[in-house]
Scaffold this active site. Structure first.
Site, mmCIF file in Angstrom:
data_model
loop_
_atom_site.group_PDB
_atom_site.id
_atom_site.type_symbol
_atom_site.label_atom_id
_atom_site.label_comp_id
_atom_site.label_asym_id
_atom_site.label_seq_id
_atom_site.Cartn_x
_atom_site.Cartn_y
_atom_site.Cartn_z
ATOM 1 N N CYS A 164 -13.313 -12.458 -7.191
ATOM 2 C CA CYS A 164 -12.623 -12.530 -8.493
ATOM 3 C C CYS A 164 -13.277 -13.546 -9.415
ATOM 4 O O CYS A 164 -13.246 -13.373 -10.634
ATOM 5 C CB CYS A 164 -11.154 -12.839 -8.293
ATOM 6 N N GLU A 205 -6.417 -10.530 -10.214
ATOM 7 C CA GLU A 205 -7.398 -10.757 -11.283
ATOM 8 C C GLU A 205 -8.126 -9.460 -11.642
ATOM 9 O O GLU A 205 -8.493 -9.241 -12.797
ATOM 10 C CB GLU A 205 -8.416 -11.826 -10.860
ATOM 11 N N CYS A 254 -7.225 -7.412 -6.073
ATOM 12 C CA CYS A 254 -6.604 -8.693 -6.384
ATOM 13 C C CYS A 254 -5.934 -8.640 -7.762
ATOM 14 O O CYS A 254 -6.259 -7.780 -8.598
ATOM 15 C CB CYS A 254 -7.646 -9.806 -6.392
ATOM 16 N N ASN A 267 -1.549 -8.125 -7.613
ATOM 17 C CA ASN A 267 -2.360 -7.574 -6.527
ATOM 18 C C ASN A 267 -1.778 -6.265 -6.016
ATOM 19 O O ASN A 267 -0.553 -6.062 -6.006
ATOM 20 C CB ASN A 267 -2.551 -8.588 -5.394
ATOM 21 N N VAL A 268 -2.675 -5.392 -5.625
ATOM 22 C CA VAL A 268 -2.303 -4.048 -5.156
ATOM 23 C C VAL A 268 -3.035 -3.809 -3.847
ATOM 24 O O VAL A 268 -4.256 -3.604 -3.838
ATOM 25 C CB VAL A 268 -2.692 -2.974 -6.201
ATOM 26 N N GLU A 269 -2.283 -3.873 -2.760
ATOM 27 C CA GLU A 269 -2.910 -3.738 -1.442
ATOM 28 C C GLU A 269 -3.036 -2.266 -1.052
ATOM 29 O O GLU A 269 -2.560 -1.366 -1.749
ATOM 30 C CB GLU A 269 -2.100 -4.546 -0.419
#
Ligand code: THU
Length: 137
Positions: free
Chosen positions: A94, A60, A58, A47-49
């Protein structure tokens, strides 16, 4: 790559490793995902916020990008875990993203000792690519 040939231990290990590449400074929920396509290729994501919270990607989504970058194929199985190394439920968005590349029969890890579940159990009566040509006016 058939469903019975899925190396779940490898997928879990790879998903756990991917949590270490998570960028989650806001939620502190590390998520890693690892999957295998019908060519037997391993794909991973984290995940990459974002400071603009709603733009978070997310794990996925990140995995799906990896799949397409590698040349695509159908996703056969996926393991998604959090920082505690336990399976985490894919969010609603997702589930739809995964449906595009894995379809109803995509296998989703429920952890060691538990049978995987299929995406059709998590996303019944899904809308997908096959619906588009059928519904054009
Ligand atoms: N998250 C995922 O990566 N996948 C999911 O299916 C559920 C949620 C992430 C998004 C966010 O970075 C953090 O978990 C908390 O919501």
């Amino acid at each position: 790559m058939t469903e019975s040939a899925v190396n779940w231990a490898l997928l879990r290990e790879s998903a756990i490793a991917a949590t270490q590449r998570s960028y989650a400074p806001y939620s502190h929920v590390l998520v890693g995902a690892a999957g295998v396509n019908d060519q037997g290729e391993l794909v991973v994501g984290s995940n990459v916020e974002n400071a603009s919270y709603g733009l978070t990607l997310c794990a996925e989504c990140s995995l799906t990008s990896d799949l397409v970058r590698l040349g695509g194929g159908r996703l056969v199985a996926i393991s998604i875990v959090a920082g505690d190394h336990q399976p985490i439920a894919p969010c609603g968005r997702c589930r739809q993203v995964l449906f595009e590349f894995g379809g109803a029969d995509l296998l989703i890890d429920q952890g060691p000792g538990a049978d995987p579940i299929t995406l059709k159990d998590l996303l019944p009566q899904a809308f997908g690519p096959a619906d588009l040509p059928a519904r054009r006016s």
